[in-house]
Every structure is written in C-alpha cells, then in structure tokens.
Design an enzyme around this catalytic site. Structure first.
Site, PDB file in Angstrom:
ATOM      1  N   SER A  51       0.848  -1.199   0.000  1.00 49.87           N
ATOM      2  CA  SER A  51       0.000   0.000   0.000  1.00 49.87           C
ATOM      3  C   SER A  51       0.875   1.237   0.000  1.00 49.87           C
ATOM      4  O   SER A  51       2.017   1.196   0.448  1.00 49.87           O
ATOM      5  CB  SER A  51      -0.863   0.027   1.256  1.00 49.87           C
ATOM      6  OG  SER A  51      -0.079   0.412   2.374  1.00 49.87           O
ATOM      7  N   ASP A  52       0.334   2.345  -0.463  1.00 48.78           N
ATOM      8  CA  ASP A  52       1.008   3.614  -0.240  1.00 48.78           C
ATOM      9  C   ASP A  52       0.974   3.873   1.275  1.00 48.78           C
ATOM     10  O   ASP A  52       0.258   3.210   2.016  1.00 48.78           O
ATOM     11  CB  ASP A  52       0.329   4.740  -1.044  1.00 48.78           C
ATOM     12  CG  ASP A  52       1.315   5.867  -1.356  1.00 48.78           C
ATOM     13  OD1 ASP A  52       2.283   6.043  -0.596  1.00 48.78           O
ATOM     14  OD2 ASP A  52       1.112   6.581  -2.359  1.00 48.78           O
TER      15      ASP A  52
END
Ligand SMILES: *[C@@H]1O[C@H](CO)[C@@H](O)[C@H](O)[C@H]1NC(C)=O
Ligand SMILES: *[C@@H]1O[C@H](CO)[C@@H](O)[C@H](O)[C@H]1NC(C)=O
Ligand SMILES: *[C@@H]1O[C@H](CO)[C@@H](O)[C@H](O)[C@H]1NC(C)=O
Length: 779
Positions: free
Chosen positions: A302-303
């Site tokens: 994920s960011d």
C-alpha cells in the site's frame, strides 16, 4: 461535548510524547548506525539455524517459504504484514524496514535508507521526466543498473534495504500535477518502455536468473492516481471516475507492461479511489488484474498509509479491523507503516479475515526477500557481496548522470545563429535567474544526497567568464531586481536566464493552479532580454510545462531550452548543450498547454477524450486537438535529419475463420484477439516498416524516430498514437535504416468503449515527422 474534547486533547498530548520518544529513539538508532547488512539465516553466527529448511538455499523458494510460515505464530505473522517488520529473533530473522526509494538515484526519503559517514551521498540522476525526454531505452536501463549497484553497496554497509518503491509510472495526465516530474510523461507507450527498462536495470542480476533479484523494484501508484492537492480536491479522498476505455488504454498499460514484460517484484496501490472503491481494497484491481491476469511474481504494497486513509479519511469501512481485512482480502500483502500491525489481530478476532489469508500475504513478502538473498546468510559471501562505498559515486556513475541530463535536455526554440554559443566569441556571459545557481532544486523530489553539485552558473563559468545576478530572491519571484539584472545583461556578450520552478511550486501534495511562470519571472525575462545586446537563452528548469507563449514570440529571446530537474550534474549538461559540446536530442514527453486550457478543464475530470457538447477539449496529444505552446515530441537539434520510407505495406488483409461474423456482414472493427491474430504469418498479421534516416546537417547527432499512427475514427480512437520509437546516433552525412516490427493486433489496435482491444478496419495513417503513409486494413 466537553468531556470528549478533553479526551481528544489527552490523545494529542500522548501522541506528542510518543513522537518525542520516537525522535529520541531515532537519534540513538542513527548514532548506532550499523555498518553491516541485515539478513536472516546467519548460520555462521548461530549454527542452530542451519537445521531450518527455510535457511536451506538448496531448496526452492516455495518450499522455504512454506517452511518458514509454518513456524510462525499468528502474532509473529502479523509483524510481516507491515513495512517495519520487527523480526523474530528465535528464528534468526532480524528487523527489516521495507521502505526504500530510488526514483532517480538512491534516496533517503524512505526510512529504510540513510546516508552516513561511510556513504555520504549517492549519484543523483535527473528527475525522471527529463530522463524520459531522452527517449533512449538503453539509457533508462543503464541508470537503473547503476542505481541498483549503489543500492547494493549501501545495503552491504547497513545503509539501505533491498526493496525499493520506484518507479512512478502514472500517466502525466494534467499539466498541473505536482508529481508529474516523477513520471515518464503522458504517453502510455513511453511510460511502458520506461517502466520495463528501469525495472530491469534495478532488478536483473548479472547471472540473469529470474528467481534472483539484485534489488526489488515497485511500480506505483496503482492506479489512475494523478491528483495530489488541487483546490478542494485531495488525493486521500479523491474518487477518480474513470471509464473502462480510458482505464484500458491510458492508465493501466504502464502497470501491465511493468508486471508482464518488466517482471517487477512489486506494485503499490494508491491513496485515491477509482470509481468509488479505494484501490488498496479493490479485489478486482488487485487479485483480479495484478495477480490474476498479469501474474505478478512478488508482493502488493500500500502507499503510506493507504489502509489507514481508507478508514480515517474516506470512511469506506466502519472499523480499523475492517480496513485491514478488506485490503488483505483484496490482495494487499504489505502495508506501508504500522496500521496493519496494530489492527490485524482485531480483524482476525472479529472473524473478518482468517489466518490463511494472512499466510498468503506474508508468503508473497517472504518469497520476495528470498529472491533477494535475504535468507541466504551473510551477504558478503553472496553475489554483490563485494560492493561497498567505493562503488558509490564513482567517476563513471557521475558521468552517466551528466550524460543522462544532456540526453534529455529539450531545445524548443533556436533562432538562426543563436546556439550553440562559440566560447571564443563570448568574453562575458551574464547568468541570471533564481535557478541560475541552483543546487537542491536541480534534483527534483524523491532525491537523496548527491555526490556533489555542479550548478548552471558553475557549469557555464568553467567555459567562459560569467557574471551572475539571481534577479529574484527565489522562484516565487515576488519583487524582481530588474535594474541590476538588465544592467548585467547589457554589459555581456550573451545572456543565459535560468528560470522555472522548484518544489515550492510543484511537488507531492502540491499541484499548480496555473501554468504561468511563477510571480514576476516573465517581467524579469522580458526586461532582461530587452536590455541584452547578444543572444538570450531562456532555460526553463521544471517538471511540468509552462505557458511561455510570450517568450516563444519574443524575438529578443533567441533560444529556449527545457532542462527538467537535471540532477547533480545539471550545470555541466546545460553548459555542454549551450556551448555545443553536446548536440541536443531530447523531445518533450508531455504537451505544453496554454493557460486557457487549465481555465477550461477541471483537474479532477479524468476523461481523456474530448466531449464537444460540454466544451471539454480532451487530454494529451492523443486526444487534445487544440492549441499548444509546445507539442508532445517537440525538440530541436543542431543538425538536421531526413526520413525516407523504404518499406511499409499499403494493404493488410487479415484472414478470418470461415464462421467469423465479419465474413458475412460489414464490420467496423475486429477483436484484437483470435485466430486472425495468432496465425502470425509475415505480411498477414504483422509487418515491417523500414525507414531510412539520414543526418543531412553538418555535425553528429542523435535523433529519435517516432512512428505514430492515426486509426479510422471508430470507438473514439485517438487523433494519433505512438506505436514505437527508436533513437539513433548518426555522424555527419551518415544514414541508417530503422526497422519497426508492427503487430497489427497489438500495436495497431484501439480500445473500445468497454475496454476491449479492437482492430479498426479501413484506412490507417502512419506518420514519421512530416512523412505520411496510408495503410488499409481489411478482411
Ligand atoms: C479463509 O478465508 C478465505 C477468504 O475469505 C476463504 O476462501 C477460506 O476458505 C478461509 N479458510 C479457512 C481455513 O477458513
Ligand atoms: C553558487 O552556489 C554555490 C553552491 O551553493 C556556492 O558555493 C556559490 O558561492 C554560489 N555562487 C554565487 C556567485 O553565489
Ligand atoms: C543511449 O544511451 C546510451 C547510454 O548512456 C548511450 O551509450 C547511447 O549513445 C545513447 N543512444 C543514442 C542514440 O544517443
């Protein structure tokens, strides 16, 4: 309510003290900076580890991963869902920080990498948008290779990780985007080629074994992420409304190429939503497409921290546990930051996600670390174990940074007799502008610490005697000192103005509102040019394009160059081009729009295609037919190249199966899949285009041959589309033949309204520069 606000304040105090604690810990971590790499399975230091199958390098990765996962408790497993994995000491697995960055050189922006006494800096290449402008695929890969060598060298002394969350391959869809600088531009073909080459440069080992990784790259931010912070639109809450057609032929191709052709070890999902779903919690986008269709061999991350964002900012789920569960079930393997570590147990206890799903995620993470050799014992005894500080910032690496910058620089205007400047004819050069003596600005964002800087002023002054006036206190240029700058210009034989932007104008979390040069830069440029007695060279240092129509039309401004953010050696490269030691060959990787464009088009409208009924003009050279300041692929040189078509078919007839419906009735297009595509007989579904390219000017130069095609106007097809490009270097009067192999189904197809690839039947136009060739595709 009073009581709840008190609780709120207590919480704030608590987090301030945690921050302080972390701050102190971080300091002590820094001062204890280790000088050896982190790795698991240290059988020399701890012989008991030799009995573990996961440490047995003779077994395959799958068997080793299964063994390892089988030994972990649920609590221990959860640790490996987050980017700051604390490790499991009873199994000899140390803490590992997954977050390192290497967008255009090893960067210390990710907490997994830091510079120190041993390695104070690393080679800082041009920001990606400038490298892309070179259209030189071997350069993209060469840079990746140097970066991974420096990264390994830093890993070996405990200064970096092995997992790098680069490159950024989002499409530079809107000129205002603050992160457009990080990308290879607006074209899916160029972005795909860049992604594949850079990833190969980072990942490929010298032995070429696909089961081994030199370092692990990551293509981000998946997907349709290209708004950061514009007016009231913010990336954390933005819902990108994207139709299937744009998704399939604009936003997804770079990611697909990165995974399928580049074999990338990781993809990062973005913050934004796409059509109402956060990308990191969308099972179709993650498990369905990346793993299912594209067969990612690696992990999805994920960011930082998208999982928190989909709960806290988007309110997409009701509980934190649910945020964790939904993203893991969608196919997320690793979360950047600590949110998953804190809330995964809740999710399991609440029955929202089971241990099997967690096993699957951590297995992908472990498999990646195994391919990197993390579980193979002492890295000093492994391939790349001999790399160290001596291999960082070498003379060759720094020379490549200089070469990359000059290969990318784009000359946009050059009146006869202006550039190159002849050093013997120039007694004094006036170097003016807020970026004239730029250091950090030359790096662009996601930078590290460079080996050293050569500023534009320093680069130019190495060749001719130069005088300097910044003209403005900074790029915002609120009150230019026009008097001093104009006087300096009037006293010199030639003037170089270095203007443009820096990270205060365009960066992550900061999109632009207009396309004008910031503040009063235009006034300064115009007045300086007016006062000058010789050639005036306007150098624009920036990621995004500007509306510099005033300069294009001003006869006193004899040359214009765009230099992106040219990296640590930017000043040398600029001087190489200005004095003609290098013949410019860069071409714009994005359209430069007039200001009126951004006044008409909301940044948040994702549509690529024009909509006449709404006055919406469309985006990028593929769909926007309006005025430009400079167009995609524009770029001048000091020599001249001629093209001649020597081979291309006039007619391509596809052979359809007897029962194909288009045999009996008229069709506008065919599916770009099926027997008519697979029976690839030369001259049936693929063909060659041969072009003779000749350098007809009076000096050596490099030149990119762009092969575009215009399909028949069905399915809202693009005005034109880049199907291939090839860069060649030719001496004076030298010629060569450039060959393109065109696969009709792959390269000449368009995407229809529901995202399916189709071959349009009928009249296609191939173009190379002003050369046009018409080709009919029939059945
Ligand atoms: C775990 O969850 C997955 C996904 O919901 C499901 O397919 C699987 O059957 C579950 N496994 C067990 C052992 O409950
Ligand atoms: C230009 O920048 C360099 C590096 O920061 C600095 O050492 C030098 O003094 C500057 N030159 C002038 C003329 O300001
Ligand atoms: C492309 O880049 C490579 C690596 O820097 C360089 O050797 C080559 O000359 C460049 N190609 C052209 C055509 O300029």
């Amino acid at each position: 309510m009073a009581s709840s606000s008190l609780t709120g304040r207590n919480r704030a105090l608590f987090s301030v003290s945690t921050l302080l604690l972390c701050f102190l810990l971080c300091i002590s971590e820094q001062s204890n900076a280790q000088s050896s790499p982190v790795f698991a399975c240290d059988v020399t230091g701890n012989p008991s580890l030799a009995g573990f199958r996961f440490c047995n390098t003779g077994l395959n990765i799958k068997a080793r991963v299964t063994d390892l996962v089988g030994r972990l408790t649920l609590e221990e497993k959860i640790v490996f869902l987050g980017s700051k994995a604390i490790g499991v000491s009873r199994l000899g697995i140390p803490a590992y920080n997954w977050w390192s960055e290497a967008l255009h050189g090893v960067s210390d922006l990710g907490s997994g990498t830091s510079f120190s006494g041993q390695v104070p800096g690393a080679t800082s290449f041009p920001q990606v948008i400038l490298t892309a402008a070179s259209y030189n695929v071997s350069l993209f890969q060469a840079i990746g290779k140097v970066v991974s060598t420096e990264a390994r060298a830093m890993y070996n002394v405990g200064s970096a990780g092995l997992t790098f969350w680069s490159p950024n391959v989002n499409i530079f869809r809107d000129p205002r985007w603050g992160r457009g600088q990080e990308t290879p531009g607006e074209d899916p073909e160029l972005s795909s080629k860049y992604a594949v080459a850079y990833v190969r440069g980072l990942q490929e080992t010298d032995g070429g074994d696909p089961n081994r990784l030199k370092v692990a790259a990551c293509c981000k931010h998946y997907t349709a992420y290209d708004v950061d912070n514009w007016k009231d639109v913010h990336r954390f809450t933005f819902n990108a409304v994207v139709n299937q057609q744009d998704m399939a032929d604009t936003f997804q191709p770079p990611f697909k190429s990165c995974v399928v052709d580049g074999n990338v070890a990781s993809v990062m999902c973005s913050y934004n939503q796409v059509n109402g779903k956060p990308t990191c919690a969308d099972p179709d986008l993650l498990s369905g497409v990346i793993r299912g269709q594209w067969k990612l061999n690696g992990y999805i991350v994920s960011d930082c921290d998208s999982v928190d964002v989909l709960y806290t900012n988007q309110h997409y789920v009701k509980t934190k546990g649910e945020a964790v569960a939904k993203s893991i079930l969608a196919g997320l393997d690793l979360n950047c930051d600590h949110f998953t570590g804190e809330h995964a147990m809740e999710a399991v206890k609440a029955g929202l996600v089971n241990e099997t799903a967690i096993d699957k995620a951590i297995s992908n993470n472990f498999a990646t670390l195994m391919r990197l050799g993390f579980f193979d014992g002492d890295p000093k005894k492994q391939p790349y174990g001999g790399l160290g500080p001596k291999d960082v910032c070498t003379a060759d690496n720094q020379e490549l940074a200089r070469d990359a910058a000059r290969q990318g620089i784009v000359m946009l205007k050059n009146s006869a007799g202006s550039l190159p400047l002849s050093p013997s004819a120039i007694k004094t050069l006036a170097v003016i502008g807020p970026n004239a003596n730029a250091t950090l600005t030359m790096l662009g964002n996601y930078h590290g610490k460079p080996c050293k800087y050569t500023t534009p002023l320093q680069g130019l002054a190495e060749t001719v005697s130069s005088t300097y006036q910044p003209g403005c206190s900074n790029v915002a240029c609120p009150e230019p000192d026009i008097g001093s700058a104009a006087a300096l210009a009037a006293s010199a034989d030639a003037v170089v103005l270095v203007m443009g932007a820096d990270q205060s104008i365009e960066q992550e979390d900061l999109d632009r509102l207009d396309l004008y040069l910031p503040g009063k830069q235009q006034e300064l440029v115009t007045q300086v040019a007016k006062a000058a007695k010789g050639p005036v060279v306007l150098v624009i240092m920036s990621g995004g394009g500007f509306d510099i129509t005033f300069a294009k039309n001003d006869e006193k401004i004899t040359s214009i160059m765009w230099v992106g953010y040219p990296g640590q050696a930017g000043g040398l490269a600029i001087a190489d081009v200005i004095f003609g030691r290098h013949n410019p060959s860069g071409n714009l990787p994005m359209t430069w729009y007039p200001q009126s464009y951004v006044e008409k088009v909301p940044m948040s409208n994702m549509n690529m295609r024009p909509d006449k009924s709404k006055g919406y003009p469309g985006r990028t050279y593929r769909f926007y037919a309006g005025e430009t300041v400079y167009a995609f692929a524009d770029g001048l040189t000091y020599t001249k190249f001629d093209h001649q078509l020597i081979k291309a078919p006039r007619l391509v007839s596809l052979s359809l199966d007897d029962n194909h419906p288009c045999r009996s009735s008229e069709c506008q297009s065919l599916d770009a899949i099926g027997p008519h595509c697979e029976n690839a007989v030369e001259g049936v579904s693929d063909f060659e285009v041969h072009l003779k390219v000749k350098n007809v000017g009076d000096r050596e130069g490099s030149h990119t041959v762009f092969l575009f095609f215009t399909p028949p106007q069905v399915h809202g097809s693009p005005i034109k589309h880049l199907l291939g490009f090839e860069k060649v270097r030719l001496g004076k009067s030298e010629e060569t033949v450039v060959r393109f192999n065109v696969d009709v189904c792959k390269d000449l197809s368009v995407v229809d309204e529901i995202g399916k690839r189709k071959i349009a039947l009928g009249h296609h136009l191939l173009h190379v520069g002003s050369l046009k060739h018409s080709l009919n595709i029939s059945v």
